[in-house]
Write an enzyme that holds these catalytic residues in place. Structure first.
Site, PDB file in Angstrom:
ATOM      1  N   PRO A  52     -43.766 -13.929 -78.477  1.00  0.00           N
ATOM      2  CG  PRO A  52     -44.524 -15.692 -77.164  1.00  0.00           C
ATOM      3  CD  PRO A  52     -43.743 -15.400 -78.403  1.00  0.00           C
ATOM      4  CE  LYS A 102     -44.973  -3.791 -77.717  1.00  0.00           C
ATOM      5  NZ  LYS A 102     -45.999  -3.275 -76.842  1.00  0.00           N
ATOM      6  CE1 TYR A 153     -44.314  -6.248 -71.696  1.00  0.00           C
ATOM      7  CE2 TYR A 153     -46.202  -4.969 -70.940  1.00  0.00           C
ATOM      8  CZ  TYR A 153     -45.566  -6.182 -71.111  1.00  0.00           C
ATOM      9  OH  TYR A 153     -46.179  -7.346 -70.695  1.00  0.00           O
ATOM     10  CE1 TYR A 189     -43.444  -9.203 -69.163  1.00  0.00           C
ATOM     11  CE2 TYR A 189     -42.752 -10.785 -70.838  1.00  0.00           C
ATOM     12  CZ  TYR A 189     -43.646  -9.839 -70.383  1.00  0.00           C
ATOM     13  OH  TYR A 189     -44.738  -9.512 -71.148  1.00  0.00           O
TER      14      TYR A 189
END
Ligand code: APR
Ligand code: PHB
Length: 390
Positions: free
Chosen positions: A292, A296, A384, A200
């Site tokens: 997104p 989740k 997460y 990410y």
């Protein structure tokens, strides 16, 4: 026709609820507007919380996720090229599984078909009636003929644009909405992923994500301005932009190729409250949307129906309404925590037109805090990999 629970929508929420009810001996029928092939052609996200994967096993559809899913013990967070790994196993003793939502849907669909429980695909003009009573019914048209289904309860699992939430009187719902002025341009490519774990990335040019579907198929995203057109993005332009936003070592390793899918998805946060109106219960995207960034969406849909399925089993098994009466409150408490986490990941990692220099320094400080604090990493890992159902 009569059933105990009418389920609107054959996405992951509707199919998982159907499976849970079937296993509890509760009659149910799913009404889906599209064809099964159409439902399976939609490309969606692909990270399962541990609780989601566990539930797939528990309901007897875990074989393929066990064989083909990729267990991930952590993720890489990247800020202007600097990398920080978040170790889920070390921080919270849990992991996630990379396995496409489309595959989850396929596994649940196949199991439902094999068990002979009724699903009506291509049901046009589904309409909900008498939802404020104990005797609701649903009508639809199939091949030009109007059909009626009497039931005790209706589960609205028909996504953000479905008919269920729209059937609740406006005054009975409170809507909470956040719009983000950008979208994600996603590409699917038949090449091995650039890294063993997801990356990410925040960069001043915008967010980027390196994800995967398997060891030979990768999924990549870059943030694009709202209103951007996919036609403006050749594959080459996409790869150049992705390389510019991720850490140089990953950019160097990146294996590119022709895209087999390319599309733009908008980002939003949305919650409707409450999740119950009379005999109608909302679950999944029908009730809430998350951006997104925290992966989740699917997991929330599954945790909603895990709660709803248990509440319906309690009702039919023990004649207790307690679970149904508290479903909305319990599910919303978990939903809002996932909304917060998804909003936070989105805020940290994207560039916002209004952010300015102060906002970027705050984002950098947030990232530096994450790098230096075990507590912050534990918090990310806990969210997460998925909060508990209670
Ligand atoms: N009548 C019958 N079915 C409908 C109607 C309608 N009026 N409107 C929509 N549907 C169907 C859709 O065609 C779809 O198959 O409801 C289904 C809803 O499925 P999803 O959109 O996948 O929603 P859900 O099951 O809640 O799963 C949430 O999907 O969008 C992603 O990020 C999201 O991963 C999350 C997951
Ligand atoms: C994906 O693989 O499509 C994906 C993974 C993680 C996200 C969002 C999407 O946070």
């Amino acid at each position: 026709m009569r059933t105990q629970v009418a389920i609107i929508g054959a996405g992951p929420a509707g199919l998982m609820l159907g499976r849970l009810l079937q296993q509890a001996g509760i009659d149910n029928v799913i009404l889906e507007r599209k064809s099964a092939d159409y439902v399976l052609s939609r490309i969606r996200a692909g990270v399962l919380e541990q609780g989601t994967a566990d539930l797939l096993h528990k309901v007897g559809v875990g074989e393929r996720v066990q064989a083909e899913g990729l267990p991930h013990d952590g993720i890489e967070m990247c800020f202007d090229g600097d990398l920080q790994r978040i170790d889920f196993t070390a921080r919270v003793g849990r992991h996630v599984t990379v396995y496409g939502q489309t595959e989850v849907t396929r596994d649940l669909m196949d199991a439902r078909q094999a068990s002979g429980v009724e699903t009506v695909y291509e049901a046009d003009d589904v309409a909900l009636h008498d939802i404020d009573s104990d005797h609701p019914h649903v009508t639809w048209r199939k091949d030009g003929v109007t059909q009626t289904l009497d039931c005790d309860f209706i589960a609205g699992c028909d996504g953000f644009h479905g008919v269920s939430r729209a059937s609740v009187p406006e005054r009975a719902l409170a809507l909470f909405d956040r719009h983000y002025p950008f979208g994600w341009l996603g590409i699917l490519v038949e090449k091995p992923p650039v890294s063993e774990e997801l990356i990410y990335a925040h960069h001043e040019r915008g967010f980027a994500l390196c994800s995967m579907r398997s060891l030979t198929r990768s999924r990549y995203y870059v943030q694009v301005p709202e209103g951007e057109k996919v036609e403006n993005w050749s594959d080459d332009r996409f790869w150049d932009e992705l390389r510019a936003r991720i850490n140089p070592e990953a950019a160097e390793r990146l294996q590119t190729g022709p895209s087999i899918e390319k599309s733009i998805a908008p980002l939003r946060s949305f919650v409707a409250e409450p999740l119950r109106f009379g005999s109608l219960f909302l679950a999944g995207d029908a009730a809430h949307i998350v951006p997104p960034t925290g992966a989740k969406g699917l997991n929330l849909a599954i945790s909603d129906v895990a709660m709803l399925g248990a509440a319906l089993a309690e009702f039919y098994g023990e004649r207790s309404k307690a679970g149904l009466d508290t479903y909305s409150k319990r599910a919303l408490a978990r939903i809002w925590k996932a909304e917060r986490f998804s909003w936070w990941m989105t805020s940290l990692l994207h560039t916002f037109p209004e952010t300015g220099a102060f906002g970027r320094r705050i984002q950098r400080a947030d990232f530096d805090y994450l790098c230096g604090s075990v507590a912050a990493q534990t918090s990310l890992a806990e969210n997460y990999t998925g909060l508990s159902l209670d």
